[in-house]
Design a protein around this motif. Structure first.
Motif, short mmCIF file in Angstrom:
data_model
loop_
_atom_site.label_atom_id
_atom_site.label_comp_id
_atom_site.label_asym_id
_atom_site.label_seq_id
_atom_site.Cartn_x
_atom_site.Cartn_y
_atom_site.Cartn_z
N ASP A 145 0.83 -1.22 0.00
CA ASP A 145 0.00 0.00 0.00
C ASP A 145 0.87 1.26 0.00
O ASP A 145 0.53 2.27 -0.62
N LEU B 88 -1.29 4.34 -1.07
CA LEU B 88 -2.71 4.14 -0.75
C LEU B 88 -2.97 3.88 0.74
O LEU B 88 -4.08 3.52 1.11
N GLU B 89 -1.95 4.06 1.57
CA GLU B 89 -2.09 3.68 2.97
C GLU B 89 -3.28 4.34 3.65
O GLU B 89 -4.03 3.71 4.38
N ARG C 18 -6.03 5.19 2.60
CA ARG C 18 -7.39 4.86 2.13
C ARG C 18 -7.85 3.48 2.56
O ARG C 18 -8.93 3.03 2.18
N ILE C 19 -7.02 2.79 3.33
CA ILE C 19 -7.38 1.42 3.71
C ILE C 19 -8.47 1.43 4.79
O ILE C 19 -8.35 2.12 5.80
N MET C 20 -9.54 0.68 4.54
CA MET C 20 -10.60 0.53 5.54
C MET C 20 -10.61 -0.87 6.10
O MET C 20 -10.66 -1.08 7.30
N ASP D 247 -9.15 -5.20 5.43
CA ASP D 247 -8.00 -5.89 4.86
C ASP D 247 -8.31 -7.35 4.54
O ASP D 247 -9.43 -7.82 4.73
N VAL E 207 -9.10 -1.40 -2.37
CA VAL E 207 -8.81 0.03 -2.39
C VAL E 207 -8.50 0.42 -3.83
O VAL E 207 -7.62 -0.16 -4.45
N ARG E 208 -9.20 1.39 -4.35
CA ARG E 208 -8.98 1.79 -5.75
C ARG E 208 -7.78 2.71 -5.85
O ARG E 208 -7.56 3.56 -4.99
N HIS E 209 -7.01 2.54 -6.90
CA HIS E 209 -5.84 3.40 -7.09
C HIS E 209 -6.29 4.82 -7.43
O HIS E 209 -7.33 5.02 -8.06
N LYS E 210 -5.46 5.78 -7.00
CA LYS E 210 -5.81 7.18 -7.19
C LYS E 210 -5.96 7.54 -8.67
O LYS E 210 -6.86 8.25 -9.08
N GLN F 35 -6.90 -2.17 -8.44
CA GLN F 35 -7.38 -2.26 -7.06
C GLN F 35 -6.34 -2.95 -6.20
O GLN F 35 -5.61 -3.80 -6.69
#
Lengths: 215, 265
Positions: free
Chosen positions: B47, B52-53, B55-57, B59, B75-78, B84
């Motif tokens: 991540d 993307l750290e 945005r993690i909800m 796992d 988690v979708r990439h910016k 994902q």
């Protein structure tokens, strides 16, 4: 061809004990004891043997268990009826050939490894070993007889592991970390040279000698 | 046809996560639907490389234990909508996931994505066994260094024992100048020992580090040799026939130019 009543085979996962189901308990007992005494120290205490029991009598199973446990060895029973399926390591029917040994002709088994032996793998065989590939650094080949590598040998090879000083090691490119033949050890030079021709290692005058050969 | 790829190496620090991130972004840039799974539970960092750290909800563990649906944990990439990430947990350890769980997960994701890329932990223990369970293809990453090659060899053996026969090799962190002067193993030596299909040779490049710190994999960067090398690997994964590139060597003259700021590089 007279078949041995008892055969001990080395494999990747340990030893297998093959017993001729037509033999009597006394014969089997004598044969097992003979085999174990031939190479004292080779089977350390705690060594486990896999015994295929599909067509064995219960009393025979029990007898074998007793003999082995008296020596601190263990038995694992397996019920495979067919010979174990060919693992990558060994071909289904190892070709048998005969060697002259003190005037007696005895059947010896050859293990054929049909792939590269990679680091961390170990091939052990009572007979000779033929590798149709490379022996990579970190791999070990231990053979009762000779070892032939049809490729580059960079691992540790031990031929004549049970004392056969006539065993040899041959490879298309022989650059192992160590060569052991019977009770002798030769290590590689600290700076390894690339070898471009097939070579053979054998014992001559109490030393391991390496010489080029034609193939 | 979707493909499940595991990126593995045995030895740590050779660039498994970096490779995973770059292949993921590279494939996504080409319009493929990609999901990356981090299986290095307890030492999660894929991540970070993707930035993307924050945005993690949820796992991987939440998914495996059935607390959330897969879709919720991705988690979708910016930048790339079709990329994902399924991150793992930083607090649990590798025993939290077993091979059957991951296999089921891969089969689920395979339905929707073109590529499922699994970032494998270092070692040959349970974490490794779990990571490779669901994979069709394994990519072994190594470096021109005896210990890394030795470990790669061991890993290839382990993969063979697990009946993973489709194995490819990436040689990472090559220093062309050192290879030339004979101080580093050359590509032929490595290919000779490992004897599997090589799909990439990636030079050591400081841009890999700087871009990792920014959370933007180097693969899109045309000024970077490593970026180009990763792009080539992506092409080869898609079946294109791309020759290996010649590395630029920084010679004395170029260094001199640089010292006098005559070269932009």
């Amino acid at each position: 061809m007279s078949r041995d009543l008892v055969t001990i085979k080395g494999g990747k996962d340990g030893f297998r004990l093959l017993v001729d189901s037509s033999a009597s308990m006394e014969e089997i007992e004598a044969e097992i004891k003979k085999k174990l005494d031939e190479n004292p120290g080779f089977f350390p205490e705690g060594t486990k043997f896999e015994l295929e029991v599909a067509d064995l009598d219960r009393s025979v199973k029990k007898g074998i268990n007793q003999i082995l446990s008296q020596r601190g060895l263990g038995v694992e029973l397996s019920v495979k009826k067919d010979p174990p399926p060919a693992t990558d390591e060994q071909s289904q029917m190892p070709p048998q050939y005969f060697i002259q040994h003190d005037g007696n002709v005895e059947a010896q088994e050859m293990t054929v490894v049909e792939h590269t032996v990679r680091g961390g793998e170990e091939v052990t065989s009572q007979g000779s070993v033929l590798v149709m590939g490379n022996v990579n650094p970190g791999a070990q080949i231990i053979a009762g007889g000779s070892i032939d590598v049809r490729g580059t040998c960079r691992g540790m090879v031990h031929a004549g592991a049970w004392g056969d000083i006539s065993a040899v090691v041959i490879a298309d490119r022989l650059m192992p970390t160590q060569i052991r033949i019977a009770n002798m050890i030769a290590r590689s030079p600290d700076i390894m040279e690339k070898s471009d021709f097939a070579e053979r290692a054998y014992i001559k005058d109490g030393q391991i000698i390496i010489e080029p050969i034609e193939r | 046809m979707s493909e499940v790829i595991v990126v593995t190496s045995g030895k740590g620090g050779v660039g498994k996560s970096t490779t995973t991130a770059n292949l993921g972004v590279g494939l996504a840039m080409r319009g493929k639907k990609v999901v990356l799974i981090d299986t290095d539970t307890g030492l999660r960092n894929l991540d970070l490389l993707l930035g993307l750290e924050n945005r993690i909800m949820y796992d991987l563990i939440d998914v495996v234990e059935g607390r959330v649906e897969i879709k919720k944990a991705l988690v979708r990439h910016k930048k790339y909508e079709n990329l994902q990430l399924l991150p793992t947990s930083q607090v649990k350890d590798k025993s939290a996931v077993n091979p059957a769980d991951l296999m089921a997960l891969c089969d689920e994701l395979r339905k929707e994505y073109d590529f499922v890329i699994i970032d494998c932990p270092a070692g040959i223990e349970q974490g490794f066994q779990t990571a490779i369970a669901g994979a069709d293809t394994a990519i072994v990453v190594t470096m021109p260094e005896v210990s890394a090659v030795r470990d790669a060899d061991k890993i290839i053996g382990e993969l063979g024992r697990s009946e993973k026969d489709n194995i490819k090799l990436i040689i990472n962190r090559i220093r062309p100048a050192m290879v030339d002067s004979g101080e580093m193993m050359d590509m032929d030596d490595i290919n000779d020992i490992l004897a599997i299909k090589c799909i990439g040779q990636v030079p050591d490049d400081i841009k890999v580090v700087t871009s990792a710190n920014r959370g933007e994999p180097v693969v899109g960067d045309n000024d970077s040799q490593a970026g180009k090398a990763y792009e080539n690997i992506v092409g080869r994964l898609l079946g294109e026939d791309i020759p290996f590139m010649e590395f630029e060597k920084e010679g004395f003259f170029k260094k001199l130019m640089k010292a006098f700021k005559l070269s932009k590089d």
